[in-house]
Design an enzyme around this catalytic site. Structure first.
Site, PDB file in Angstrom:
ATOM      1  N   CYS A 136       6.367   6.797  -3.623  1.00 42.05           N
ATOM      2  CA  CYS A 136       4.952   7.161  -3.691  1.00 42.05           C
ATOM      3  C   CYS A 136       4.531   7.912  -2.425  1.00 42.05           C
ATOM      4  O   CYS A 136       4.399   7.314  -1.355  1.00 42.05           O
ATOM      5  CB  CYS A 136       4.092   5.907  -3.874  1.00 42.05           C
ATOM      6  SG  CYS A 136       2.317   6.236  -3.887  1.00 42.05           S
ATOM      7  N   CYS A 139       1.020   6.853  -1.131  1.00 39.37           N
ATOM      8  CA  CYS A 139       1.025   5.542  -0.483  1.00 39.37           C
ATOM      9  C   CYS A 139       1.601   5.613   0.935  1.00 39.37           C
ATOM     10  O   CYS A 139       1.085   4.987   1.863  1.00 39.37           O
ATOM     11  CB  CYS A 139       1.861   4.553  -1.291  1.00 39.37           C
ATOM     12  SG  CYS A 139       1.404   4.404  -3.015  1.00 39.37           S
ATOM     13  N   ASP A 140       2.686   6.366   1.108  1.00 42.44           N
ATOM     14  CA  ASP A 140       3.464   6.279   2.344  1.00 42.44           C
ATOM     15  C   ASP A 140       3.564   7.574   3.138  1.00 42.44           C
ATOM     16  O   ASP A 140       4.127   7.586   4.235  1.00 42.44           O
ATOM     17  CB  ASP A 140       4.884   5.801   2.006  1.00 42.44           C
ATOM     18  CG  ASP A 140       4.889   4.448   1.320  1.00 42.44           C
ATOM     19  OD1 ASP A 140       4.065   3.590   1.706  1.00 42.44           O
ATOM     20  OD2 ASP A 140       5.691   4.244   0.387  1.00 42.44           O
TER      21      ASP A 140
END
Length: 331
Positions: A136, A139-140
């Protein structure tokens, strides 16, 4: 709801398909609940920019998910935050079992459980998940600002996530096993114009290596010559597709060789009253707009099925392979 009452429809999964189904089910005056273990919105919550949903030239995945959810709540859709553990087909009604031991009885079920990121199953992948390996970018991606990353894949998701990461990282290597990307042409043009992106054609990652800080390099192999080399990187993002989340699909439901559920044009399975939508259903393309359309179709079909069932015009005839399990919940 009393344990003696029966829902008209239970929707399992709160992504675009499930929420769309909820909207149409409520507009059809069905007694409906939607069960979602995580955050409503599904996979799109983790998407950066969404530019291909009609009516929204550009919107964040989280923003679009919020709009779907607000729309469903506007119609009073009951939303339950629990994990579903089993779907049990029945002759008079179906049952949806939850992780807290409760079981909801319902005339119809829409399964909208989507899919999960496909794993490469190479050395270092699972061991380094969360330590430099991610599925992701939204997300990261922040953790790799001004660093070097490797993105694996060649489809729309891989290129979309690469475009997001390219805004953050110093250098991005897009590793693709073939000599041409599978992504749409607009996405291909965009990624090829990014000055800090290099596409490594005819290449596969065979191993992810780490040091004390986490991911430090990957082993690459040329698919044509067999030549191997080591490429230094701070992180690895994997976007090679999704596998259907078919754990809850009842035994006897028709599926294809890849685990996707086969339905008719109404999104109904071979078990009357059980519908499958979104990324869990066998189909040509997997897009947000298609999942939403599936939700609409299944909800309208479920409304017709429930109306006919209550009028005595519809009989639930289960396939032989599910009859044994169904007999235990017949009333």
């Amino acid at each position: 709801m009393s344990s003696e009452e029966i829902y008209d429809l239970v929707i399992v999964g709160g992504g675009p398909g499930g929420l769309s189904a909820g909207i149409y089910a409520m507009r059809a005056a069905l007694k409906t609940c939607l069960i979602e273990a995580g955050v409503p919105g599904g996979q799109i919550v983790n998407s950066g920019e969404v530019e291909n949903y009609p009516g929204f030239i550009q919107e964040t995945g989280a923003g679009l998910a919020e709009k779907f959810t607000e729309h469903a709540r506007h119609y009073g859709l009951e939303m339950i935050s629990r994990q579903v553990t089993a779907i049990e087909p029945g002759l008079e009604y179906h049952q949806v079992r939850l992780d807290n031991g409760e079981a909801y009885r319902t005339h119809a079920i829409i399964l909208a459980t989507g899919g999960s990121p496909r794993k490469m199953n190479i050395s270092g992948e699972m061991e380094l998940y969360g330590k430099g390996v991610s599925y992701c970018a939204v997300c990261d991606g922040f953790f790799f600002r001004n660093k070097t990353v490797v993105v694996i894949g060649g489809g729309d998701s891989a290129v979309e996530e690469s475009l997001y990461l390219a805004k953050l990282v110093k250098q991005l290597y897009l590793v693709h096993r073939r000599d041409a990307l599978r992504a749409g042409m607009i996405l291909q043009q965009r990624i090829k114009s990014e000055c800090n992106v290099e596409i490594l054609w005819n290449s596969i990652v065979t191993r992810i290596n780490a040091d004390a800080q986490g991911v430090c390099s990957v082993d690459l192999k040329d698919t044509k010559t067999g030549t191997q080399r080591v490429l230094d990187t701070d992180g690895v993002f994997i976007f090679i597709g999704f596998d259907p989340n078919n754990r809850l699909v009842p035994a006897g439901t028709r599926m294809n060789a890849n685990g996707y559920v086969v339905t008719d044009e109404k999104c109904e399975t071979n078990i009357p009253g059980i519908y499958v939508i979104g990324d869990l259903r066998e189909k040509y393309a997997r897009q947000i707009v298609i999942a939403a359309a599936d939700g609409c179709t299944a909800a309208l079909a479920a409304a017709h099925y429930v109306e006919a069932k209550k009028a005595g015009d519809a009989v639930c005839e289960l396939p032989p392979e599910v009859l044994q399990g169904a007999s235990s919940i017949k009333r």
